[in-house]
Design a protein around this motif. Structure first.
Motif, PDB file in Angstrom:
ATOM      1  N   TRP A 347       0.788  -1.130   0.195  1.00 31.67           N
ATOM      2  CA  TRP A 347       0.076   0.043   0.018  1.00 31.67           C
ATOM      3  C   TRP A 347       1.001   1.227  -0.053  1.00 31.67           C
ATOM      4  O   TRP A 347       0.447   2.236  -0.458  1.00 31.67           O
ATOM      5  CB  TRP A 347      -0.946  -0.057   1.239  1.00 31.67           C
ATOM      6  CG  TRP A 347      -0.525   0.077   2.573  1.00 31.67           C
ATOM      7  CD1 TRP A 347      -0.010  -0.696   3.549  1.00 31.67           C
ATOM      8  CD2 TRP A 347      -0.122   1.306   3.079  1.00 31.67           C
ATOM      9  NE1 TRP A 347       0.570  -0.333   4.733  1.00 31.67           N
ATOM     10  CE2 TRP A 347       0.467   1.007   4.516  1.00 31.67           C
ATOM     11  CE3 TRP A 347      -0.257   2.630   2.842  1.00 31.67           C
ATOM     12  CZ2 TRP A 347       1.016   1.978   5.236  1.00 31.67           C
ATOM     13  CZ3 TRP A 347       0.219   3.855   3.803  1.00 31.67           C
ATOM     14  CH2 TRP A 347       0.680   3.315   5.181  1.00 31.67           C
ATOM     15  N   ALA A 350       1.659   2.266  -3.643  1.00 34.23           N
ATOM     16  CA  ALA A 350       0.813   3.080  -4.348  1.00 34.23           C
ATOM     17  C   ALA A 350       0.600   4.378  -3.527  1.00 34.23           C
ATOM     18  O   ALA A 350       0.172   5.228  -4.267  1.00 34.23           O
ATOM     19  CB  ALA A 350      -0.707   2.212  -4.132  1.00 34.23           C
ATOM     20  N   LEU A 484      -5.866   0.942  -7.841  1.00 34.83           N
ATOM     21  CA  LEU A 484      -4.665   1.168  -8.526  1.00 34.83           C
ATOM     22  C   LEU A 484      -3.755   0.071  -8.315  1.00 34.83           C
ATOM     23  O   LEU A 484      -2.699  -0.170  -9.111  1.00 34.83           O
ATOM     24  CB  LEU A 484      -3.773   2.377  -7.472  1.00 34.83           C
ATOM     25  CG  LEU A 484      -4.747   3.524  -7.389  1.00 34.83           C
ATOM     26  CD1 LEU A 484      -3.818   4.586  -6.458  1.00 34.83           C
ATOM     27  CD2 LEU A 484      -4.739   4.216  -8.809  1.00 34.83           C
ATOM     28  N   TYR A 485      -4.106  -1.120  -7.582  1.00 31.65           N
ATOM     29  CA  TYR A 485      -3.446  -2.455  -7.807  1.00 31.65           C
ATOM     30  C   TYR A 485      -3.435  -2.882  -9.080  1.00 31.65           C
ATOM     31  O   TYR A 485      -2.583  -3.187  -9.680  1.00 31.65           O
ATOM     32  CB  TYR A 485      -4.125  -3.571  -6.791  1.00 31.65           C
ATOM     33  CG  TYR A 485      -3.383  -4.790  -6.950  1.00 31.65           C
ATOM     34  CD1 TYR A 485      -2.196  -4.978  -6.254  1.00 31.65           C
ATOM     35  CD2 TYR A 485      -3.986  -5.782  -7.611  1.00 31.65           C
ATOM     36  CE1 TYR A 485      -1.471  -6.437  -6.168  1.00 31.65           C
ATOM     37  CE2 TYR A 485      -3.528  -7.096  -7.751  1.00 31.65           C
ATOM     38  CZ  TYR A 485      -2.091  -7.175  -6.968  1.00 31.65           C
ATOM     39  OH  TYR A 485      -1.615  -8.641  -6.996  1.00 31.65           O
ATOM     40  N   TRP A 488      -1.841   0.110 -11.919  1.00 26.35           N
ATOM     41  CA  TRP A 488      -0.623   0.117 -12.024  1.00 26.35           C
ATOM     42  C   TRP A 488       0.272  -1.190 -11.856  1.00 26.35           C
ATOM     43  O   TRP A 488       1.622  -1.209 -11.904  1.00 26.35           O
ATOM     44  CB  TRP A 488      -0.065   1.084 -10.808  1.00 26.35           C
ATOM     45  CG  TRP A 488      -0.547   2.354 -10.949  1.00 26.35           C
ATOM     46  CD1 TRP A 488      -0.937   3.355 -12.070  1.00 26.35           C
ATOM     47  CD2 TRP A 488      -0.345   3.415  -9.831  1.00 26.35           C
ATOM     48  NE1 TRP A 488      -1.044   4.503 -11.929  1.00 26.35           N
ATOM     49  CE2 TRP A 488      -0.886   4.651 -10.365  1.00 26.35           C
ATOM     50  CE3 TRP A 488      -0.232   3.504  -8.364  1.00 26.35           C
ATOM     51  CZ2 TRP A 488      -1.139   5.705  -9.843  1.00 26.35           C
ATOM     52  CZ3 TRP A 488      -0.393   4.605  -7.818  1.00 26.35           C
ATOM     53  CH2 TRP A 488      -0.831   5.735  -8.325  1.00 26.35           C
ATOM     54  N   LEU A 490       0.708  -3.480  -9.937  1.00 28.26           N
ATOM     55  CA  LEU A 490       1.629  -3.908  -8.605  1.00 28.26           C
ATOM     56  C   LEU A 490       1.627  -5.266  -8.165  1.00 28.26           C
ATOM     57  O   LEU A 490       2.755  -5.488  -7.963  1.00 28.26           O
ATOM     58  CB  LEU A 490       0.843  -3.146  -7.543  1.00 28.26           C
ATOM     59  CG  LEU A 490       0.543  -1.746  -7.465  1.00 28.26           C
ATOM     60  CD1 LEU A 490       0.003  -1.112  -6.274  1.00 28.26           C
ATOM     61  CD2 LEU A 490       1.674  -0.840  -7.789  1.00 28.26           C
ATOM     62  N   TRP A 506      -2.796  -7.262  -1.067  1.00 37.40           N
ATOM     63  CA  TRP A 506      -3.100  -5.919  -1.309  1.00 37.40           C
ATOM     64  C   TRP A 506      -4.474  -5.524  -0.436  1.00 37.40           C
ATOM     65  O   TRP A 506      -4.857  -4.682   0.281  1.00 37.40           O
ATOM     66  CB  TRP A 506      -3.360  -5.636  -2.805  1.00 37.40           C
ATOM     67  CG  TRP A 506      -4.015  -4.191  -3.029  1.00 37.40           C
ATOM     68  CD1 TRP A 506      -5.378  -4.253  -3.634  1.00 37.40           C
ATOM     69  CD2 TRP A 506      -3.528  -2.942  -3.201  1.00 37.40           C
ATOM     70  NE1 TRP A 506      -5.407  -2.856  -3.971  1.00 37.40           N
ATOM     71  CE2 TRP A 506      -4.569  -2.309  -3.711  1.00 37.40           C
ATOM     72  CE3 TRP A 506      -2.272  -2.605  -2.940  1.00 37.40           C
ATOM     73  CZ2 TRP A 506      -4.482  -0.776  -3.817  1.00 37.40           C
ATOM     74  CZ3 TRP A 506      -2.057  -1.030  -3.100  1.00 37.40           C
ATOM     75  CH2 TRP A 506      -3.144  -0.087  -3.398  1.00 37.40           C
TER      76      TRP A 506
END
Length: 575
Positions: A347, A350, A484-485, A488, A490, A506
């Protein structure tokens, strides 16, 4: 004995802002504070506060009383913390001003960001404001200290700070940030860039802060640094320790413990002088120098800090991994324990990237607006500190008129709105949300709430402009933090143990810690502001959200659980 000793105290409280009220930029901000009552005990006395910040600030009365009897101590107080002290405890503020003028007051960066993580434009603004703010406290001293938040430093950041003052500077760091090339440099006057540098003895500092040594143990550990070579040469040397000012409040007897430690060192013949006084006396010749001392170049590891997760280090030095969520050395995302379980720090990856994007959006909007006013942006934004911190500057009789502030903006009052927005963005960059392992905290809520306010005010300022969509998009990213995981990618980041970048990791890290909301704290804070401030068509941005879940309640910070909270289950906000 030629050993000298000093201790530096770093004072910072991020505030408990849940919502910034509307304003036109001509006055300091007004805001709604969290109401989550808590008490702490100091020397048997219970100190109560409407929230954690207030309780800490009220306790400064005890600290000022103790330190007033000390010598060789230096202190920095983050400017917004200082402003709150003036507002809530004026008498303690006045005592603290007297204290700082007696000791070595150390300038520090306003709003406590991780400075090297900011754009160089913000770094220049903040460096200039830090010296402007501290001007009444440092007088004409030729050598002054500088405290970078969390001591995170790079050579470029150091150069920006140096270029903002004509004084000789001493950067106060941690010994695990320094790259010693020869043993004589230990406890000596060492040069760094165009300044000087000292690294605190971290194990001794922590032994005091975390109460792992009693007073005799602290004294003996300090005396163990006796340097017989320098003693025989007649060369003074300095043992430097540092801790948060709140370390004096770690238990009811901590203030007395510090006083006893200092008194017993003095009784053993150890003189106390600040690091800045030590360097000044070396430069003046009052203290004898080793051959080349004060010319030795001390390399410092870029992006090192005083409070990183040292157990993750691969080179025996610190880094800024704590605030990144991944180990800078190899890019691997790691987990830490909080609330009795392992939590992925993905986290933070992000959160860091998001705020970099949001800072950039706000900067673009403010600079575009100032360009349309034919303003000199850097000079205006530095002067705007005289509005934001007006009560403080007025106390010292310094210029705070709008004519002075607006001179670089040709007197245009629209610039005040832009200055306010820019400072709200700066206020939203406190380092503390990424210091802690769990996301759902009052400090994360405060950062997001303040940033959301800045973006909404930009939407209003550029209403009807093609730029408005940029700020709407930025605000929507706050609302959809959980997305956003995937946005982007991640999951592609390398994990340290194998699971830290999984979707489940996440989701677990974002899970709310309060019973009255199903939203993560970033979405929750952005909604909390949006439901108050979005009007007209902009209201549609939150139309499909459950606004009953837009509450300011958060989880507790692990480092604050020793407080006597009215609500021990979560950090509430009593409406």
């Amino acid at each position: 004995m030629l050993m000298k000793y000093t201790h530096h105290f770093h004072a910072y409280q991020p505030g408990d802002i849940v919502h910034v009220k509307d304003g036109d930029g001509s006055r300091p901000i007004e805001y709604e504070e969290r109401r989550s009552p808590v008490a702490i005990r100091i020397r048997g006395e219970e100190v109560k506060g409407e929230n954690w910040t207030r309780a800490m600030l009220y306790s400064y009365e005890h600290i000022a009383d103790t330190l007033s009897r000390m010598e060789g101590v230096s202190i920095d107080i983050e400017p917004f913390t200082f402003l709150m002290l003036l507002r809530y405890r004026r008498r303690t503020f006045e005592d603290t001003v007297e204290l700082l003028q007696m000791f070595d007051a150390v300038p520090t960066t306003p709003f406590h960001p991780i400075v090297p993580h900011l754009d160089e434009f913000e770094q220049r603004i903040l460096a200039r404001v830090s010296f402007d703010f501290y001007a009444p406290l440092i007088g004409k001293k030729p050598v002054i200290g500088y405290w970078l938040p969390e001591a995170v430093i790079t050579r470029k950041t150091a150069e920006i700070v140096e270029s903002s003052t004509d004084r000789k500077l001493v950067f106060l760091l941690d010994e695990r940030q320094l790259l010693y090339d020869f043993p004589q440099a230990k406890h000596s006057c060492n040069r760094y860039s165009s300044s000087f540098v000292f690294g605190r003895e971290w194990s001794l500092s922590d032994a005091f802060a975390f109460n792992t040594l009693d007073v005799p143990g602290l004294v003996e550990r300090t005396l163990s640094y006796l340097d017989e070579h320098k003693e025989n040469l007649g060369v003074p040397y300095l043992v430097f320790t540092a801790s948060d000012l709140e370390s004096l409040l770690g238990n009811p007897k901590q203030l007395d413990r510090f006083t006893a430690w200092m008194d017993r060192l003095e009784g053993r013949g150890v003189e106390r002088v600040s690091a800045m006084e030590f360097v000044a006396k070396k430069l003046s010749g009052e203290f004898r120098r080793l051959d080349g001392e004060c010319s030795f170049e001390m390399p410092v590891k870029d992006y090192s800090s005083w409070s990183d997760y040292f157990d993750l280090s691969l080179d025996g030095k610190t880094s800024d991994s704590r605030w990144l969520g991944y180990r800078r050395a190899d890019g691997r995302v790691f987990a830490r324990e909080a609330r009795g379980k392992r939590i992925s720090q993905l986290w933070k990856v992000a959160f860091t990237r998001l705020f970099e994007e949001l800072n950039r959006a706000v900067r673009l909007g403010v600079l575009r607006g100032l360009a349309e006013l034919n303003a000199r942006p850097e000079e205006f934004l530095v002067r705007y500190a005289r509005v934001f911190f007006r009560d403080y500057y007025d106390y010292f009789g310094l210029e705070t008129s709008l004519d002075y502030v607006l001179e670089p903006a040709n007197g245009d009052f629209d610039a005040l709105r832009l200055g306010r927005i820019y400072y709200l963005m700066l206020l939203a960059n406190h380092s503390c949300p990424r210091f802690w392992e769990n996301l759902d905290t009052r400090v994360a809520f405060g950062n997001v709430s303040t940033m959301a306010k800045a973006l909404i005010e930009l939407m209003r300022y550029f209403d009807g402009s093609e730029l408005q969509g940029l700020f709407i998009e930025a605000y929507l990213k706050l609302l959809s933090f959980d997305k956003l995981y995937h946005l982007w990618n991640l999951s592609a980041m390398p994990p340290l143990e194998g699971w830290e970048t999984s979707r489940r990791a996440w989701e677990e890290a974002l899970k709310p810690e309060v019973p009255n909301s199903g939203y993560n704290v970033v979405t929750r804070a952005a909604l909390y502001v949006g439901k108050r401030d979005l009007r007209g068509e902009l209201r549609n941005l939150i139309g499909h959200y459950n606004l009953d879940w837009a509450v300011a309640d958060t989880g507790h910070i692990p480092g604050e659980v020793h407080g006597d909270w009215k609500n021990r289950e979560w950090c509430e906000h009593r409406e």
